[in-house]
Design an enzyme around this catalytic site. Structure first.
Site, PDB file in Angstrom:
ATOM      1  N   GLY B 153       0.825  -1.199   0.000  1.00  0.00           N
ATOM      2  CA  GLY B 153       0.000   0.000   0.000  1.00  0.00           C
ATOM      3  C   GLY B 153       0.862   1.253   0.000  1.00  0.00           C
ATOM      4  O   GLY B 153       2.035   1.222   0.408  1.00  0.00           O
ATOM      5  N   CYS B 154       0.270   2.346  -0.443  1.00  0.00           N
ATOM      6  CA  CYS B 154       1.055   3.579  -0.585  1.00  0.00           C
ATOM      7  C   CYS B 154       1.546   4.075   0.767  1.00  0.00           C
ATOM      8  O   CYS B 154       2.728   4.399   0.929  1.00  0.00           O
ATOM      9  CB  CYS B 154       0.227   4.643  -1.298  1.00  0.00           C
ATOM     10  SG  CYS B 154      -1.402   4.936  -0.588  1.00  0.00           S
TER      11      CYS B 154
END
Lengths: 350, 350, 350, 350
Positions: B153-154
């Site tokens: 995930g970012c």
């Protein structure tokens, strides 16, 4: 209703100064009688604040900031000058008999804090003890009698109003408070800087000036005075692509067994009856946009039992509750008016 | 140079899907051979991604996501579908012999984490152990041999790359890491929502979905795997008025005597020779805008001795280093290519 | 492939200069050999353009702009200085044997136009006749042989490419063309101005400097040269809250019987095979955002039979097709390279 | 002072509806007595408009829009529903004896215009003749006696107020008026659309729905009614990355000898004494941002003698002067109040 008071606005060509003039026009008891500034002396206010066209004050001329003239013209002086100016200017105004509400940081701290956090020796430290710290919700008693009010910083307002009741109630450890701040660019003032240009700001998210931001000791001092407890605060501000809006997210170690419900009740109880504080129920999230254009602050408390953390989030409009609106709220207290007199409680949305 | 590989992009009409197609066009070894989606089947990609006009892939038709067809068409499948889709789809593609890089959260955690953090029972938990967590800078060895890569995930990418070396070096206590995240709206995907409309987002600064955001256990797990130490993470994300850009600001208790210089050296040493990590010297501040359009991550470490805190700030473009770019970086590892192959290191500024 | 050419970038610390360095790094035949500027001499480029960190040119020092040194270092000089600088500087560089592509307005007009539209007497008017007007799609023949290329203005590029084919085809009256322009702030350059600050720009929509904007005679001249017809243009630019992006909407009186289909065909025919022009079919609308980060221009033509009006709308990225990208396109023509060499055709979206 | 009137707001959960409730709270003579909507019936207003928390109306429940109930509850009904709703709803409310101010386009045009410009046959065409077109500055006489007021569109307000005096004075040819419009996204309403998402809007500049935008015949009709002359208008609206703000730039053929000074005087004379129109002196430029949050419109006229063109630029806040504010201005006229009663004349800046 008290009689109309003549007020001065110093720094009227800036962002906070413009908001002061706009809001004072809506106020039933204050009348702008003097406008002071540096760069635009001799021109009418509307030249630098064209959105104010039509207001009586807009056609007034900006004047040199001569203390005697200011005091002669105004019973109350709002100073919205950059940090470091009013420390030199305010004492003479006070000596001449007018009251001063200073929106800069010049009278918020103890003398020994200025070299480290503001970069200058305070030239009028004898006034620091007399200055009331103008966080109306917590220190109204002291403000009412003051001749000099130090209007709080925008970040400090958010962080102190959020953390003080929680520390006072023993729901969290005051020993290591980390405050993460987010702000739009208007807090940096109106002067043209590359760092706050549109080109540099769109899609930019970035921390700045930490861990030395000057609101750090102000938050510590504010929570200490409100709670009587020693606190330690680290503050990390971030710039985001907004014009108005401040959000502080404070992280504290939770007391054993503390719950989100207790936290919410603690915040709600602390501000019962106060017109500008909205405490959100569990599950709702603050939003700076909702406060834009108003003197409101939104508060939200969450206990994360999994990690033993108390999170208190606060959101406000930095030019109103964080500057001009709070200054007028303090002025209301100075003159015995209801603190909400003349101040907007509803945001301009969207 | 390896031979050209045929690849599929699932979810090609979304933001991350569009970036995958754009970046893959610049890549010397991958060729888009299949485009899959849900809403736009039977239309050419350019109908939903008009800025890609002119690319060969833009004229390809979006197809139904039939695992056998996908696997027949492509050796490697990038899945940029919403959370919960690839858990059902990927296993059949893998069984049919193609490799999968999943940009969603479907293969990042252990099975027992899914009900609590993602709200579903994992339908293919037997694959979770086989999936490599695709944080290239930390786990390249495991990625190279994997048939299934869980692209991070970012927020997790930013937080883990920032915190893991610091914890590993003993410069901070892993026991209570608080991560404050700020993000633009593109991380929420392309679907029209009132909460990410322009009207609701301009001048909005607000936290969301904490303390239950699904990147929380991913950050904990990532730091644990990288360091071998138990960690506890609270994560509070905030939405700010940007399209791209993620900044995470992590607060940890500093080890006694730790200094900013040590912290900076520790970060620099951890990523020596890695093409996408820029560790800033003391005094410089990260800016998400500088990374926009690139696969870079900027890292900055500060020790605040006064409060005993380590602060690690990380900034990246959530659609590239936080999604499509990192996925291609992982694909490079899968095929034995230099990890920077075909990926931009320079942001598009301003 | 020609041999690698050494090029100079003057004004490298500005927005267009930064884009030149970024795009030149992707170009197979040009190598940055000299960086010139005014304010940042002696510092490395990365100090003013930190997003370029990692590029070889980023570590080069900014140098004084001495014509002899520039010409010794570079065969081709890109000058991205403010209006009025290259008129003084370019002649000596040209005399010393290097070619110059000027991104300012200093060589675009006839001598007698400069006092009125630019506010100065041209100091090197003997060069004006020799300068090729670098609108590659219309004047490629003249550019190929030139030693001095006047790179077009961003608005002029959009308006001329949109209007010239329509006038040439007799579909509209060239006698009274009204061009309404909209632009983001980056066209105003990187210098800090209150008018392009974030505070002044968010939610601001405003015209500026009309009817005297200096692109007015450039549009007239461009359409005239391309069509051989006398034209009269009024140009009204507007600033909108964007960083990149220019849209021009041109209003012309339609020839009797002209249709949207004819207009579309006329535009499409004019740019057949040209890699950077996308003519939209009837019913689709241009969007500056789709061109962001690319050298593309989008064109759309509509005949409103009800009012007898031809409308031609054009959209481009002012820093690329309107500045740095078009300059490299011209450089390709100068060196006999395919005009698309090294230039992006796909926007970075969203 | 008239007695307090009970008013209804239909569509109270939308953007214009929210502004109506906010502004009505500041009004001395109107009291919100009924809130109607479609999607949020049975919930309190604050659920969809949380920024209104604290207002008495915020706690009122949204109700079904039953004409008899509405008319029983309110003497005056503001309808801020999407186009096509009030045409069905208003007649029964009017028959039941309440007055209606419709903020949609349902009562602005003649019956035969609806199929072409709005896409529906008007279901209550008998009411069209009775509806007063609510452009207060031009048609105050007719509004005062009306039971049904068609509140003008945002673009139409700007364009008509700018062009009508100029055409009436014979300073320009009414035969071919081209109006170029620019608007923020709030004019499209609050419904979530991909086209007005933050991701699609940042750095986007694009025309839409031309030459068929429904404000086209409204502008023609407005100028005709105000001047008695036949006019022909082409209108091309553009979306720009703002929330509030409309600018129209109208291009007309100048009468021989017309000057900017004459144009400015003509506009100033037309609106002498009108509280919401600010005519700028030659050389100053309008800015939508200055009007934000106020009911003001800024007008600027320029004659470009070189090309024989009159340019009239107008700027306003589309949700206030272009919607809710103008509706209250009309309500003031209906009840014989000064037209500025309860309405802000100062923008919220920055």
């Amino acid at each position: 209703m008290v009689a109309t008071q003549r007020v001065a606005v110093l720094g009227a060509s800036g962002y906070a100064g413009g908001e002061l003039v706009r809001l004072l026009h809506e106020h039933p008891s204050f009348e702008v009688a003097f406008l002071g500034g540096k760069g635009s002396v001799g021109r009418s206010l509307v030249a630098s604040q064209p959105h104010l066209a039509g207001l009586p004050a807009a056609e007034m001329l900006m004047q040199d900031m001569e203390p005697a003239s200011i005091a002669a013209a105004a019973d109350l002086v709002f100073s919205a000058l950059p940090n470091g100016s009013s420390a030199h200017l305010a004492p003479a105004i006070l000596d001449a008999g007018s009251r001063v509400i200073d929106l800069a940081g010049d009278f918020r701290l103890d003398a020994d804090a200025y070299p480290a956090w503001y970069g200058f020796e305070h030239p009028a430290s004898q006034w620091l003890g007399a200055a009331a710290y103008g966080l109306s919700e917590l220190f109204a008693d002291r403000i009412a009698d003051a001749s000099l009010v130090a209007n709080p910083g925008c970040f400090a307002t958010a962080a102190i109003l959020g953390c003080a009741p929680v520390v006072a109630a023993g729901l969290a450890d005051p020993g290591a408070i980390r405050v993460d701040g987010k702000t739009g660019v208007s807090g940096a003032g109106r002067a043209a800087l590359e760092s706050t240009s549109f080109g540099a700001t769109e899609d930019s998210i970035r921390p700045y000036r930490f861990p030395n931001h000057q609101h750090t000791p102000e938050i510590e001092q504010g929570v200490m005075r409100a709670t009587g407890q020693a606190v330690s605060v680290l503050f990390v501000p971030h710039l985001v692509p907004a014009v108005r809006g401040v959000v502080t997210t404070a992280y504290l170690s939770a007391a054993t067994g503390a719950t989100t419900e207790q936290l919410t009740e603690c915040l709600a109880a602390a501000y019962t009856g106060r017109p500008f504080v909205r405490v959100l129920p569990p599950g709702e999230m603050v939003d700076a946009k909702r406060t834009r254009g108003s003197n409101m602050i939104e508060l939200q408390g969450v206990v994360d039992a999994r990690t033993g953390t108390v999170v208190v989030v606060a959101a406000l409009d930095n030019l109103i509750k964080g500057a001009a609106g709070q200054a007028i709220q303090n002025a209301n207290l100075l003159y015995g008016l209801p603190e909400e007199t003349g101040l907007p409680t509803t945001g301009v949305y969207p």
